[in-house]
Design an enzyme around this catalytic site. Structure first.
Site, PDB file in Angstrom:
ATOM      1  N   ARG A   1       0.859  -1.198   0.000  1.00 27.78           N
ATOM      2  CA  ARG A   1       0.000   0.000   0.000  1.00 27.78           C
ATOM      3  C   ARG A   1       0.892   1.244   0.000  1.00 27.78           C
ATOM      4  NH1 ARG A   1      -1.402   1.736   4.709  1.00 27.78           N
ATOM      5  NH2 ARG A   1      -2.112  -0.262   5.489  1.00 27.78           N
TER       6      ARG A   1
ATOM      7  N   TYR B   1     -17.120  18.352 -13.530  1.00 23.15           N
ATOM      8  CA  TYR B   1     -17.614  16.977 -13.717  1.00 23.15           C
ATOM      9  C   TYR B   1     -18.656  16.651 -12.630  1.00 23.15           C
ATOM     10  CZ  TYR B   1     -17.524  11.898 -13.324  1.00 23.15           C
ATOM     11  OH  TYR B   1     -17.881  10.582 -13.209  1.00 23.15           O
TER      12      TYR B   1
ATOM     13  N   ASP C   1      -8.158  20.421 -12.672  1.00 19.97           N
ATOM     14  CA  ASP C   1      -8.480  19.098 -13.201  1.00 19.97           C
ATOM     15  C   ASP C   1      -8.159  19.146 -14.688  1.00 19.97           C
ATOM     16  OD1 ASP C   1      -9.686  16.857 -14.343  1.00 19.97           O
ATOM     17  OD2 ASP C   1     -11.266  16.772 -12.831  1.00 19.97           O
TER      18      ASP C   1
ATOM     19  N   LYS D   1      -9.000   8.296 -18.530  1.00 21.57           N
ATOM     20  CA  LYS D   1      -9.286   8.953 -19.809  1.00 21.57           C
ATOM     21  C   LYS D   1      -8.038   8.959 -20.702  1.00 21.57           C
ATOM     22  CE  LYS D   1     -13.289   9.489 -17.853  1.00 21.57           C
ATOM     23  NZ  LYS D   1     -13.130   9.676 -16.467  1.00 21.57           N
TER      24      LYS D   1
HETATM   25  C1  LIG Z   1     -13.009  15.852 -15.685  1.00 28.25           C
HETATM   26  C2  LIG Z   1     -13.148  14.636 -14.828  1.00 28.25           C
HETATM   27  N1  LIG Z   1     -12.603  14.629 -13.609  1.00 28.25           N
HETATM   28  C3  LIG Z   1     -12.709  13.540 -12.802  1.00 28.25           C
HETATM   29  C4  LIG Z   1     -13.406  12.414 -13.202  1.00 28.25           C
HETATM   30  C5  LIG Z   1     -13.511  11.251 -12.272  1.00 28.25           C
HETATM   31  O1  LIG Z   1     -12.672  10.224 -12.674  1.00 28.25           O
HETATM   32  P1  LIG Z   1     -12.928   8.661 -12.400  1.00 28.25           P
HETATM   33  O2  LIG Z   1     -14.140   8.273 -13.173  1.00 28.25           O
HETATM   34  O3  LIG Z   1     -11.677   8.008 -12.862  1.00 28.25           O
HETATM   35  O4  LIG Z   1     -13.158   8.513 -10.928  1.00 28.25           O
HETATM   36  C6  LIG Z   1     -13.978  12.376 -14.466  1.00 28.25           C
HETATM   37  C7  LIG Z   1     -14.716  11.189 -14.910  1.00 28.25           C
HETATM   38  O5  LIG Z   1     -15.377  11.194 -15.915  1.00 28.25           O
HETATM   39  C8  LIG Z   1     -13.858  13.520 -15.307  1.00 28.25           C
HETATM   40  O6  LIG Z   1     -14.407  13.554 -16.521  1.00 28.25           O
END
Ligand SMILES: Cc1ncc(COP(=O)(O)O)c(C=O)c1O
Length: 391
Positions: free
Chosen positions: A58, A110, A182, A207
């Site tokens: 971990r 998001y 982000d 992504k």
């Molecule tokens: C811009 C953005 N940030 C964070 C996330 C969250 O990521 P995860 O689905 O890997 O938890 C997403 C998911 O679609 C996203 O599009």
């Protein structure tokens, strides 16, 4: 000989070279060029207190460590931390706050980020103001004496609004608030927020970084020593780590990030131009179009405009018809994979955002989002043509 391998990267190695090599050395026991998947939970110690720097998986894992060094290098940060998902990464960033703190957040962040902030973190006496961060005057107004973080997503999901990263960084700095970006939608190939003054960058590695729709993960990249110390502590304390196999997949993904992003951007622009000409389409959201209100800003702070776009069809029926009729584009959540995806933000990614808030952001029932993959552009256009013909 081994020393020679370690110094294979010069201090001025360029982006695609860093993507391929940073963080990785030939495996010390065999010379394997690819970092192995260290699928182990623990490490044998020679005697009490004598070990090779690895005690429990971990806390440290060589595959995860290689990925973390790679991600830090390609984002231009000092250290990276890989988590079990993008949301786990954002959750780790939130632990930098204390009860009573206030956060200014991009208003069409998001949906899962909004859900974490609104439904979970407000239970811990944290408060959030959601503002259009593309309007710096609104951001400035939202700051209070308790503001301890500015959290920005740019371009936003799904209506592709752009925040001026340099100006936002300056504002956060004046208020002594860490500036978090982000960068999932752009990827470090297209946008490097740390160069504009961001303190922390988060990604859903699910992504573009992984890029092949076969892993869920997240990361945080930091530059300040105190943040690095805290994030390392929290990653171990909370334990939401990225496993060795997923770390290996993302490490494999970042090797081809630069060439994938070129094609994603070419296809994104070509689809945006195609849809803008189509009589059934009322509006296209894509920062690479000169008609996008922040096209000039996007051109300044991004290298290419990425593969994400959205378009307005005017009604739920029209959107449903297109989503039902596409054959090559897959109806699915997520984005950033090599295959093109199409989705309906109002009922899919943004279903947890209240309807009035959604409508105010332009996330109408007629809005459709595309994550342009790397297929032949003519096949993507043919598919959308036949789907739009049915509206
Ligand atoms: C811009 C953005 N940030 C964070 C996330 C969250 O990521 P995860 O689905 O890997 O938890 C997403 C998911 O679609 C996203 O599009």
């Amino acid at each position: 000989m081994y020393r020679k391998w370690i110094v294979k990267l010069t201090t001025h190695a360029r982006f695609s070279t860093l993507c391929l090599h940073a963080g990785q050395e030939p495996d010390p026991s065999t010379g394997a060029i690819i970092t192995p998947i260290y699928q182990t939970s623990t490490y044998v110690q020679e005697e009490l207190g004598k070990h090779k720097g690895y005690e429990y998986a971990r806390t440290q894992n060589p595959t995860r460590g290689a990925l973390e060094r790679n991600l830090a290098a390609i984002e231009g940060g000092k250290a990276g931390f890989a988590f079990a998902s993008g949301m786990a990464a954002i959750g780790a960033v939130a632990t930098m706050l204390r009860s009573g703190d206030h956060v200014v957040v991009s208003d069409n962040t998001y949906g899962g980020t909004f859900r974490l902030f609104d439904k979970v973190l407000t239970r811990y006496q944290l408060s959030f103001s959601y503002v259009d961060t593309s309007r710096l005057d609104e951001v400035e107004r939202a700051f209070t004496k308790s503001t301890r973080m500015l959290f920005v997503e740019t371009p936003t999901n799904p209506v592709m609004q752009i925040t001026d990263l340099r100006a936002a960084a300056g504002l956060a700095q004046r208020h002594d608030a860490p500036f978090v970006v982000d960068n999932t939608f752009a990827s470090p190939c297209i946008q490097r927020p740390i160069e504009f003054g961001a303190d922390l960058v988060v990604h859903s590695t699910t992504k573009y970084l992984n890029g092949h729709s076969d892993s869920v993960g997240g990361c945080v990249i930091a530059v300040r020593d105190d943040d690095i110390e805290w994030l390392g502590f929290v990653q171990n304390a909370e334990g939401a780590i990225l496993g060795p196999f997923d770390s290996w997949l993302v490490l494999r993904g970042t090797k081809t990030l630069p060439i994938r992003m070129v094609r994603h951007s070419e296809n994104g622009l070509a689809l945006a131009q195609f849809l803008q000409q189509h009589p059934k389409v009322r509006h296209v959201y894509y920062p690479g179009l000169p008609t996008h209100p922040q096209h000039a800003l996007a051109a300044r702070q991004m290298r290419g405009f990425g593969g994400m776009l959205a378009f307005e069809l005017g009604s739920l029926d029209a959107a449903r018809q297109v989503l039902k009729s596409v054959r090559l584009l897959a109806l699915a959540e997520s984005l950033g994979g090599v295959e093109s995806l199409i989705s309906h933000p109002a009922t899919m990614t943004h279903a947890s955002v209240p309807a009035d808030h959604r409508n105010a952001l332009g996330i109408t029932d007629g809005l459709v989002r595309i994550s342009a993959g790397i297929e032949d552009i003519e096949d993507l256009k043919d598919d959308l043509t036949q789907a739009l013909d049915r509206v």
